[in-house]
Design an enzyme around this catalytic site. Sequence first.
Site, PDB file in Angstrom:
ATOM      1  N   GLU A  36       0.850  -1.190   0.000  1.00 52.17           N
ATOM      2  CA  GLU A  36       0.000   0.000   0.000  1.00 52.17           C
ATOM      3  C   GLU A  36       0.884   1.238   0.000  1.00 52.17           C
ATOM      4  OE1 GLU A  36      -2.242   2.582   3.394  1.00 52.17           O
ATOM      5  OE2 GLU A  36      -2.431   0.409   3.553  1.00 52.17           O
ATOM      6  N   LYS A 125     -10.750  -2.408   8.154  1.00 57.10           N
ATOM      7  CA  LYS A 125      -9.458  -2.057   8.737  1.00 57.10           C
ATOM      8  C   LYS A 125      -9.708  -1.604  10.172  1.00 57.10           C
ATOM      9  CE  LYS A 125      -6.149   1.770   8.257  1.00 57.10           C
ATOM     10  NZ  LYS A 125      -5.710   2.860   7.347  1.00 57.10           N
TER      11      LYS A 125
END
Length: 202
Positions: A36, A125
């Site tokens: 990411e 998340k």
Amino acid sequence: MTPPATGLVAILRGVTPAEAVEVAVAVLGAGFDAVEVPLNSPDPLESVRRVRAAAGPGARVGAGTVLTPDDVRRAADAGASLVVSPNSRPDVVAETVRLGLESYPGAATPTEAFAALDAGATAVKVFPAAAVGVAGMRAWASVLPAGTRLVPVGGVDLTTLAAWARAGADGAGVGTSLYRPGDTAAEVGARAAALVHTWRNP
């Protein structure tokens, strides 16, 4: 035989396009499932483009700190297949899903987690994980729909990763304990390998 997926995401905050490919290849080679590049990194979309080109279409390459639907579209245009946010904005999740990408919105409470799932999130998340805690995540799991993927991020490192794995996390995002600007790919790869070993042997 291919080893099982780890669900681990390398958060390369601050990475530059010049070093992104080498670092990404190192962590993916060590067993991380995804990389990411947060959008508050230097020229992040160029880093995403370069990593996507080097890693191939099957790699999970993500953009992080994605805050608006426009951010989602720009990330998609750069080749991101994974969109990670610190919050749960339904319009961001919906745009991510519309474009066929994985959506990992951040949630700090069960209410936010339910909202993220209602909007179509791929996984939740758990952020900041250090504040929610392992016991908190377990409590969430007891009320969220069966099969909900929970991925702790924020304060996850080599000393805490095993506890998250034992608690049933479906992966984890690892940031500053894995990569800091200026670290070499070899250094990051070695840390990644240690994290993968701990995840698989909690």
